[in-house]
Design a protein around this motif. Structure first.
Motif, PDB file in Angstrom:
ATOM      1  N   ILE A   1       0.848  -1.193   0.000  1.00 59.29           N
ATOM      2  CA  ILE A   1       0.000   0.000   0.000  1.00 59.29           C
ATOM      3  C   ILE A   1       0.884   1.244   0.000  1.00 59.29           C
ATOM      4  O   ILE A   1       0.659   2.187  -0.768  1.00 59.29           O
ATOM      5  CB  ILE A   1      -0.958   0.001   1.215  1.00 59.29           C
ATOM      6  N   HIS A   2       1.892   1.250   0.847  1.00 56.50           N
ATOM      7  CA  HIS A   2       2.827   2.376   0.935  1.00 56.50           C
ATOM      8  C   HIS A   2       3.481   2.633  -0.428  1.00 56.50           C
ATOM      9  O   HIS A   2       3.508   3.765  -0.908  1.00 56.50           O
ATOM     10  CB  HIS A   2       3.879   2.048   2.003  1.00 56.50           C
ATOM     11  N   LYS A   3       3.945   1.578  -1.057  1.00 57.54           N
ATOM     12  CA  LYS A   3       4.610   1.699  -2.357  1.00 57.54           C
ATOM     13  C   LYS A   3       3.629   2.205  -3.420  1.00 57.54           C
ATOM     14  O   LYS A   3       3.971   3.082  -4.226  1.00 57.54           O
ATOM     15  CB  LYS A   3       5.185   0.342  -2.770  1.00 57.54           C
ATOM     16  N   ALA A   4       2.410   1.661  -3.436  1.00 56.50           N
ATOM     17  CA  ALA A   4       1.407   2.080  -4.427  1.00 56.50           C
ATOM     18  C   ALA A   4       1.093   3.566  -4.274  1.00 56.50           C
ATOM     19  O   ALA A   4       0.961   4.285  -5.269  1.00 56.50           O
ATOM     20  CB  ALA A   4       0.137   1.245  -4.290  1.00 56.50           C
ATOM     21  N   ALA A   5       0.990   4.039  -3.047  1.00 59.84           N
ATOM     22  CA  ALA A   5       0.696   5.457  -2.817  1.00 59.84           C
ATOM     23  C   ALA A   5       1.852   6.336  -3.290  1.00 59.84           C
ATOM     24  O   ALA A   5       1.636   7.346  -3.972  1.00 59.84           O
ATOM     25  CB  ALA A   5       0.406   5.705  -1.339  1.00 59.84           C
ATOM     26  N   LEU A   6       3.077   5.937  -2.961  1.00 57.34           N
ATOM     27  CA  LEU A   6       4.232   6.753  -3.321  1.00 57.34           C
ATOM     28  C   LEU A   6       4.523   6.756  -4.821  1.00 57.34           C
ATOM     29  O   LEU A   6       5.225   7.643  -5.305  1.00 57.34           O
ATOM     30  CB  LEU A   6       5.464   6.304  -2.532  1.00 57.34           C
TER      31      LEU A   6
ATOM     32  N   THR B   1      -7.953   4.573   4.806  1.00 58.90           N
ATOM     33  CA  THR B   1      -9.036   5.523   4.577  1.00 58.90           C
ATOM     34  C   THR B   1      -8.696   6.347   3.341  1.00 58.90           C
ATOM     35  O   THR B   1      -7.590   6.897   3.242  1.00 58.90           O
ATOM     36  CB  THR B   1      -9.240   6.420   5.814  1.00 58.90           C
ATOM     37  N   VAL B   2      -9.643   6.385   2.389  1.00 59.52           N
ATOM     38  CA  VAL B   2      -9.424   7.077   1.116  1.00 59.52           C
ATOM     39  C   VAL B   2     -10.651   7.912   0.754  1.00 59.52           C
ATOM     40  O   VAL B   2     -11.760   7.641   1.180  1.00 59.52           O
ATOM     41  CB  VAL B   2      -9.112   6.086  -0.031  1.00 59.52           C
ATOM     42  N   LYS B   3     -10.411   8.914  -0.096  1.00 56.89           N
ATOM     43  CA  LYS B   3     -11.485   9.786  -0.573  1.00 56.89           C
ATOM     44  C   LYS B   3     -12.135   9.157  -1.801  1.00 56.89           C
ATOM     45  O   LYS B   3     -11.447   8.598  -2.651  1.00 56.89           O
ATOM     46  CB  LYS B   3     -10.921  11.168  -0.917  1.00 56.89           C
ATOM     47  N   VAL B   4     -13.471   9.259  -1.877  1.00 54.86           N
ATOM     48  CA  VAL B   4     -14.221   8.718  -3.018  1.00 54.86           C
ATOM     49  C   VAL B   4     -15.331   9.691  -3.398  1.00 54.86           C
ATOM     50  O   VAL B   4     -15.705  10.558  -2.616  1.00 54.86           O
ATOM     51  CB  VAL B   4     -14.855   7.339  -2.688  1.00 54.86           C
ATOM     52  N   GLU B   5     -15.857   9.514  -4.607  1.00 48.99           N
ATOM     53  CA  GLU B   5     -17.063  10.242  -4.978  1.00 48.99           C
ATOM     54  C   GLU B   5     -18.178   9.710  -4.080  1.00 48.99           C
ATOM     55  O   GLU B   5     -18.251   8.503  -3.848  1.00 48.99           O
ATOM     56  CB  GLU B   5     -17.427   9.964  -6.436  1.00 48.99           C
TER      57      GLU B   5
ATOM     58  N   PHE C   1      -6.863  -4.161  -5.877  1.00 54.83           N
ATOM     59  CA  PHE C   1      -8.060  -3.394  -5.532  1.00 54.83           C
ATOM     60  C   PHE C   1      -7.692  -2.194  -4.655  1.00 54.83           C
ATOM     61  O   PHE C   1      -8.154  -1.073  -4.887  1.00 54.83           O
ATOM     62  CB  PHE C   1      -9.067  -4.306  -4.824  1.00 54.83           C
ATOM     63  N   LEU C   2      -6.841  -2.417  -3.661  1.00 53.30           N
ATOM     64  CA  LEU C   2      -6.432  -1.337  -2.773  1.00 53.30           C
ATOM     65  C   LEU C   2      -5.650  -0.263  -3.536  1.00 53.30           C
ATOM     66  O   LEU C   2      -5.837   0.934  -3.291  1.00 53.30           O
ATOM     67  CB  LEU C   2      -5.611  -1.887  -1.601  1.00 53.30           C
ATOM     68  N   ALA C   3      -4.810  -0.670  -4.468  1.00 49.67           N
ATOM     69  CA  ALA C   3      -4.063   0.286  -5.285  1.00 49.67           C
ATOM     70  C   ALA C   3      -5.017   1.115  -6.149  1.00 49.67           C
ATOM     71  O   ALA C   3      -4.807   2.319  -6.334  1.00 49.67           O
ATOM     72  CB  ALA C   3      -3.040  -0.436  -6.160  1.00 49.67           C
ATOM     73  N   LYS C   4      -6.081   0.489  -6.660  1.00 46.23           N
ATOM     74  CA  LYS C   4      -7.077   1.227  -7.451  1.00 46.23           C
ATOM     75  C   LYS C   4      -7.813   2.246  -6.584  1.00 46.23           C
ATOM     76  O   LYS C   4      -8.091   3.369  -7.025  1.00 46.23           O
ATOM     77  CB  LYS C   4      -8.077   0.266  -8.105  1.00 46.23           C
ATOM     78  N   LEU C   5      -8.150   1.854  -5.353  1.00 47.60           N
ATOM     79  CA  LEU C   5      -8.791   2.806  -4.438  1.00 47.60           C
ATOM     80  C   LEU C   5      -7.870   3.992  -4.153  1.00 47.60           C
ATOM     81  O   LEU C   5      -8.317   5.139  -4.131  1.00 47.60           O
ATOM     82  CB  LEU C   5      -9.163   2.124  -3.124  1.00 47.60           C
ATOM     83  N   LEU C   6      -6.597   3.714  -3.928  1.00 47.00           N
ATOM     84  CA  LEU C   6      -5.629   4.796  -3.695  1.00 47.00           C
ATOM     85  C   LEU C   6      -5.562   5.729  -4.899  1.00 47.00           C
ATOM     86  O   LEU C   6      -5.579   6.954  -4.742  1.00 47.00           O
ATOM     87  CB  LEU C   6      -4.237   4.216  -3.444  1.00 47.00           C
ATOM     88  N   ALA C   7      -5.476   5.160  -6.088  1.00 44.84           N
ATOM     89  CA  ALA C   7      -5.391   5.967  -7.307  1.00 44.84           C
ATOM     90  C   ALA C   7      -6.653   6.808  -7.489  1.00 44.84           C
ATOM     91  O   ALA C   7      -6.577   7.982  -7.892  1.00 44.84           O
ATOM     92  CB  ALA C   7      -5.147   5.079  -8.520  1.00 44.84           C
ATOM     93  N   HIS C   8      -7.810   6.233  -7.204  1.00 40.69           N
ATOM     94  CA  HIS C   8      -9.072   6.967  -7.311  1.00 40.69           C
ATOM     95  C   HIS C   8      -9.078   8.135  -6.318  1.00 40.69           C
ATOM     96  O   HIS C   8      -9.447   9.261  -6.672  1.00 40.69           O
ATOM     97  CB  HIS C   8     -10.258   6.028  -7.048  1.00 40.69           C
ATOM     98  N   SER C   9      -8.662   7.891  -5.101  1.00 40.87           N
ATOM     99  CA  SER C   9      -8.610   8.932  -4.077  1.00 40.87           C
ATOM    100  C   SER C   9      -7.656  10.050  -4.495  1.00 40.87           C
ATOM    101  O   SER C   9      -7.971  11.241  -4.396  1.00 40.87           O
ATOM    102  CB  SER C   9      -8.170   8.318  -2.750  1.00 40.87           C
ATOM    103  N   TYR C  10      -6.499   9.658  -4.979  1.00 40.32           N
ATOM    104  CA  TYR C  10      -5.495  10.611  -5.468  1.00 40.32           C
ATOM    105  C   TYR C  10      -6.106  11.504  -6.544  1.00 40.32           C
ATOM    106  O   TYR C  10      -5.973  12.726  -6.508  1.00 40.32           O
ATOM    107  CB  TYR C  10      -4.309   9.805  -6.009  1.00 40.32           C
ATOM    108  N   GLU C  11      -6.797  10.899  -7.515  1.00 38.02           N
ATOM    109  CA  GLU C  11      -7.425  11.662  -8.607  1.00 38.02           C
ATOM    110  C   GLU C  11      -8.494  12.607  -8.070  1.00 38.02           C
ATOM    111  O   GLU C  11      -8.632  13.736  -8.558  1.00 38.02           O
ATOM    112  CB  GLU C  11      -8.021  10.718  -9.653  1.00 38.02           C
ATOM    113  N   GLN C  12      -9.286  12.142  -7.086  1.00 35.67           N
ATOM    114  CA  GLN C  12     -10.316  12.993  -6.487  1.00 35.67           C
ATOM    115  C   GLN C  12      -9.698  14.260  -5.915  1.00 35.67           C
ATOM    116  O   GLN C  12     -10.223  15.357  -6.102  1.00 35.67           O
ATOM    117  CB  GLN C  12     -11.054  12.239  -5.362  1.00 35.67           C
ATOM    118  N   VAL C  13      -8.594  14.121  -5.225  1.00 34.99           N
ATOM    119  CA  VAL C  13      -7.933  15.265  -4.613  1.00 34.99           C
ATOM    120  C   VAL C  13      -7.215  16.101  -5.660  1.00 34.99           C
ATOM    121  O   VAL C  13      -7.319  17.334  -5.670  1.00 34.99           O
ATOM    122  CB  VAL C  13      -6.976  14.795  -3.487  1.00 34.99           C
ATOM    123  N   LEU C  14      -6.499  15.455  -6.565  1.00 39.67           N
ATOM    124  CA  LEU C  14      -5.744  16.160  -7.602  1.00 39.67           C
ATOM    125  C   LEU C  14      -6.646  17.066  -8.441  1.00 39.67           C
ATOM    126  O   LEU C  14      -6.301  18.216  -8.718  1.00 39.67           O
ATOM    127  CB  LEU C  14      -5.034  15.137  -8.501  1.00 39.67           C
TER     128      LEU C  14
END
Length: 120
Positions: free
Chosen positions: A7-12, A51-55, A93-106
């Motif tokens: 998870i740490h690596k996927a986020a970074l 915990t991640v941000k989502v629509e 799946f967790l990496a996809k959630l992280l990417a989605h959250s990142y995009e929401q914020v970006l």
């Protein structure tokens, strides 16, 4: 290093991500453009959560489809979800959630911040 290196690596790996550790929360936090998009820590029961941000509509669907996904712990319940990591361990799946959250914020960052990150 935390208990979830994948998870740490996927986020970074997400462009412009910054990481810190908030000792008071015992949590790893991930930011883009100085805005948080993920927290990796524990809830009041001591369970490991991401915990991640989502629509808002997406969060409701995720909670219905996956019992490991609950309303965001100590966050706005319509914009954030928490994943119980002892129940959901699919790293893809967790990496996809992280990417989605990142995009929401970006997407919500001012243009100059996105340019700094190289998103424009």
């Amino acid at each position: 290093m935390n208990k979830y290196p994948a998870i740490h690596k996927a986020a970074l790996q997400l462009k412009g991500t910054k990481h810190d550790y908030k000792a008071e929360w015992a949590a790893d936090r991930y930011f883009v453009g100085k805005k948080m998009f993920a927290i990796l820590g524990t809830n009041k029961e001591g369970r490991n959560i991401l915990t991640v941000k989502v629509e808002p509509s997406q969060g409701e669907i995720l909670r219905i489809e996956n019992p490991a996904i609950i309303p965001g712990y100590h966050m706005n319940k319509s914009h954030w979800v928490s994943v119980l990591l002892d129940e959901e361990q699919n790293e893809e799946f967790l990496a996809k959630l992280l990417a989605h959250s990142y995009e929401q914020v970006l997407q919500k960052l001012p243009k100059y911040r996105r340019e700094e990150i190289g998103d424009m």
